[in-house]
Design a protein around this motif. Structure first.
Motif, PDB file in Angstrom:
ATOM      1  N   ALA A   1       0.878  -1.217   0.032  1.00 59.70           N
ATOM      2  CA  ALA A   1      -0.020  -0.099   0.049  1.00 59.70           C
ATOM      3  C   ALA A   1       0.976   1.280  -0.054  1.00 59.70           C
ATOM      4  O   ALA A   1       0.471   2.353  -0.595  1.00 59.70           O
ATOM      5  CB  ALA A   1      -0.944  -0.031   1.012  1.00 59.70           C
ATOM      6  N   THR A   2       2.010   1.346   0.439  1.00 62.93           N
ATOM      7  CA  THR A   2       2.944   2.451   0.490  1.00 62.93           C
ATOM      8  C   THR A   2       3.812   2.478  -0.822  1.00 62.93           C
ATOM      9  O   THR A   2       4.558   3.427  -0.854  1.00 62.93           O
ATOM     10  CB  THR A   2       3.860   2.219   1.786  1.00 62.93           C
ATOM     11  OG1 THR A   2       5.001   1.079   1.646  1.00 62.93           O
ATOM     12  CG2 THR A   2       3.224   2.401   2.904  1.00 62.93           C
ATOM     13  N   GLY A   3       3.978   1.566  -1.520  1.00 65.99           N
ATOM     14  CA  GLY A   3       4.648   1.361  -2.474  1.00 65.99           C
ATOM     15  C   GLY A   3       5.939   0.763  -2.398  1.00 65.99           C
ATOM     16  O   GLY A   3       6.858   0.373  -3.452  1.00 65.99           O
ATOM     17  N   ARG A   4       6.407   0.350  -1.252  1.00 75.12           N
ATOM     18  CA  ARG A   4       7.531  -0.210  -0.740  1.00 75.12           C
ATOM     19  C   ARG A   4       7.870  -1.752  -0.971  1.00 75.12           C
ATOM     20  O   ARG A   4       6.672  -2.274  -0.854  1.00 75.12           O
ATOM     21  CB  ARG A   4       7.941   0.251   0.915  1.00 75.12           C
ATOM     22  CG  ARG A   4       8.327   1.479   0.935  1.00 75.12           C
ATOM     23  CD  ARG A   4       8.309   1.616   2.701  1.00 75.12           C
ATOM     24  NE  ARG A   4       7.066   1.812   3.188  1.00 75.12           N
ATOM     25  CZ  ARG A   4       6.847   2.029   4.430  1.00 75.12           C
ATOM     26  NH1 ARG A   4       7.787   1.975   5.364  1.00 75.12           N
ATOM     27  NH2 ARG A   4       5.694   2.198   4.858  1.00 75.12           N
ATOM     28  N   LEU A   5       8.762  -2.202  -1.260  1.00 75.83           N
ATOM     29  CA  LEU A   5       8.947  -3.656  -1.522  1.00 75.83           C
ATOM     30  C   LEU A   5       9.210  -4.401  -0.175  1.00 75.83           C
ATOM     31  O   LEU A   5       9.757  -3.455   0.604  1.00 75.83           O
ATOM     32  CB  LEU A   5      10.393  -3.733  -2.410  1.00 75.83           C
ATOM     33  CG  LEU A   5      10.363  -3.614  -3.914  1.00 75.83           C
ATOM     34  CD1 LEU A   5      11.822  -3.687  -4.483  1.00 75.83           C
ATOM     35  CD2 LEU A   5       9.448  -4.219  -4.598  1.00 75.83           C
ATOM     36  N   THR A   6       8.487  -5.191  -0.215  1.00 75.47           N
ATOM     37  CA  THR A   6       8.498  -6.127   1.141  1.00 75.47           C
ATOM     38  C   THR A   6       9.781  -6.787   1.138  1.00 75.47           C
ATOM     39  O   THR A   6      10.343  -7.047   0.242  1.00 75.47           O
ATOM     40  CB  THR A   6       7.406  -7.030   1.397  1.00 75.47           C
ATOM     41  OG1 THR A   6       7.415  -8.083   0.103  1.00 75.47           O
ATOM     42  CG2 THR A   6       5.981  -6.198   1.081  1.00 75.47           C
TER      43      THR A   6
END
Length: 145
Positions: free
Chosen positions: A7-12
């Motif tokens: 949701a934040t655009g960050r890679l997990t």
């Protein structure tokens, strides 16, 4: 597994592990990327930028080391080997600069050619050292080539 953005655009963490699993050294890839604090909040493009930055720093360090060895050795065989490897790393640094420009411009489809070229240059340097009878400076160990 496709790389999807949270949701934040960050890679997990899982996505970074998956990307690293596609490399020749997945554990080393993951360790290097996770050791850089910038990877905590990046998307796929940001991870590419961090990766190229880390590779560029490493390539420049190796390039400097090889240059100092060229200037320090009196053994003509080693000097030629170091010069050859120095030239390879000139090309690696150039390729990484081109990749960085591709990332900035969003031309991701062109990156694979430069990545392959840079990889082949490092591989060639390693091959040259593999044929050396004596590397008193132990550059392979110091550089990770």
């Amino acid at each position: 597994m496709s790389i999807t953005r949270s949701a934040t655009g960050r890679l997990t963490d899982t996505e970074i592990r998956h990307l690293c699993s596609k490399t020749n050294n997945s554990g080393g890839c993951y360790k290097v990327l996770k050791s850089d604090p910038r990877t905590a909040n990046v998307d796929a493009r940001g991870l590419a930028e961090v990766s190229i930055d880390l590779a560029s720093k490493r390539a420049n360090k190796i390039h400097s080391l090889i240059n100092s060895l060229v200037n320090a050795t009196h053994d003509s065989q080693l000097k030629n080997i170091y010069k050859s490897c120095f030239s390879n790393y000139n090309d690696v640094i150039r390729d990484l600069k081109v990749i960085k420009n591709y990332i900035k411009s969003g031309a991701f489809k062109n990156i694979h050619v430069q990545v392959k070229d840079a990889y082949e240059e490092v591989k060639q340097c390693k091959k040259v050292f593999g044929g050396a009878t004596s590397d008193g400076a132990h550059i392979e160990e110091k550089s990770g080539v």
